[in-house]
Design an enzyme around this catalytic site. Structure first.
Site, short mmCIF file in Angstrom:
data_model
loop_
_atom_site.label_atom_id
_atom_site.label_comp_id
_atom_site.label_asym_id
_atom_site.label_seq_id
_atom_site.Cartn_x
_atom_site.Cartn_y
_atom_site.Cartn_z
N ASP A 109 0.83 -1.21 0.00
CA ASP A 109 0.00 0.00 0.00
C ASP A 109 0.86 1.25 0.00
O ASP A 109 0.54 2.25 -0.67
CB ASP A 109 -0.95 0.00 1.20
CG ASP A 109 -0.22 -0.13 2.54
OD1 ASP A 109 0.87 -0.76 2.58
OD2 ASP A 109 -0.75 0.38 3.54
N ARG A 110 1.99 1.20 0.71
CA ARG A 110 2.88 2.36 0.76
C ARG A 110 3.59 2.56 -0.57
O ARG A 110 3.81 3.70 -1.01
CB ARG A 110 3.88 2.18 1.91
CG ARG A 110 3.19 2.07 3.24
CD ARG A 110 4.12 1.79 4.40
NE ARG A 110 4.84 2.98 4.82
CZ ARG A 110 5.33 3.14 6.04
NH1 ARG A 110 5.17 2.19 6.95
NH2 ARG A 110 5.98 4.24 6.38
N ASP A 129 -0.26 9.12 4.66
CA ASP A 129 -1.51 8.36 4.54
C ASP A 129 -2.11 8.19 5.94
O ASP A 129 -1.60 7.47 6.79
CB ASP A 129 -1.24 7.00 3.91
CG ASP A 129 -2.53 6.28 3.51
OD1 ASP A 129 -3.59 6.59 4.09
OD2 ASP A 129 -2.48 5.42 2.61
N THR A 132 -5.61 3.45 9.08
CA THR A 132 -5.59 2.74 10.36
C THR A 132 -4.29 3.04 11.09
O THR A 132 -4.27 3.31 12.29
CB THR A 132 -5.76 1.24 10.14
OG1 THR A 132 -6.97 1.02 9.40
CG2 THR A 132 -5.84 0.50 11.46
#
Length: 257
Positions: A109-110, A129, A132
């Site tokens: 995701d990063r 970002d 969560t």
């Protein structure tokens, strides 16, 4: 039509592209267990709700930080959309070179966020970002992923407060009118939100100082990114759909012949 799928710890976010245009987005919860049929039917119904036929899907790409949903999700994509999805991971070309000590430790995701920010805004760029977890990732002018910082997200911190204490209530996360809180709820909101603002501003300042990138562009995304971007002078851009755009860039890079 390209369907991009971002599997996060809290939500699964879907984005449907026609060419470079993001036509629609929709979400479902990650923690709800589902079969491949349930995923497939929900995806097909959501697409139809937004005026698109599942049969029009030309490709699917997924990034995921939740391995245990992937078997059912991929099965749903294959059965109901008729496509084998591209999974972000080793072997895919991203255009980003990871130069940290252990590149395998960097979550997909990063990497996707880094691709989206670098392709859209150039480098050096600092990607925040607010999901969560809150992540801060630095990409230089050559497209090299140089460093990453990880902190608890606001929701994790909030849950720790009301789950770990006997009398603190569950609250809505929003910025109170003043940091000079007068009751329990605004006291918690002040600590959470102003605390995140202070953390964010300090990290941006310190990264600029240690990297030497005075012209660093700071791009925020994620669920609480809109709130924080309004309150943090150090954030230049809020891009809600950065992860979905990053997936599109990676997909296009890997289908080119």
């Amino acid at each position: 039509m390209l369907l991009t799928i971002d599997v996060g710890n809290t939500n699964i976010t879907f984005g449907s592209f026609r060419g470079e245009k993001l036509e629609c987005t929709f979400r479902m919860t990650t923690k709800q267990p589902r079969t491949s049929d349930e995923y497939g039917i929900l995806m097909a119904d959501m697409l139809r709700h937004h005026g698109m036929e599942p049969e029009q899907t030309e490709g699917v790409i997924i990034t995921s930080v939740v391995p245990n949903v992937m078997h059912s999700l991929v099965g749903g994509v294959e059965r109901y959309l008729g496509k084998t999805p591209m999974i972000v991971g080793p072997g895919l070309k991203t255009g980003i070179k990871i130069v940290t000590e252990n590149p395998k430790q960097i979550g997909s995701d990063r990497i996707v966020d880094a691709v989206g920010a670098y392709e859209k805004y150039g480098g050096p760029v600092f990607v925040l970002d607010f999901g969560t977890a809150t992540t801060y990732d630095l990409v230089n002018e050559k497209g090299e992923f140089m460093a990453g910082i990880t902190a608890p997200g606001i929701r994790i911190s909030a849950a720790a407060l009301w789950e770990g204490t006997a009398k603190l209530p569950e609250i809505e996360i929003e910025k109170p009118a003043s940091i000079l809180a007068q009751n329990t709820v605004t006291s918690m909101q002040a600590g959470l939100v102003y605390g995140q603002i202070g953390q964010t501003e300090y990290i941006i300042s310190q990264v600029k100082k240690e990297s030497g990138f005075d012209d660093l562009k700071v791009v925020a995304t994620g669920g609480l990114g809109r709130l924080l971007s309004k309150e943090c002078p150090g954030i230049d851009i809020y891009d809600r759909d950065l992860t979905l755009e990053g997936l599109r860039f990676i997909y296009q890079r890997n289908i080119r012949k």
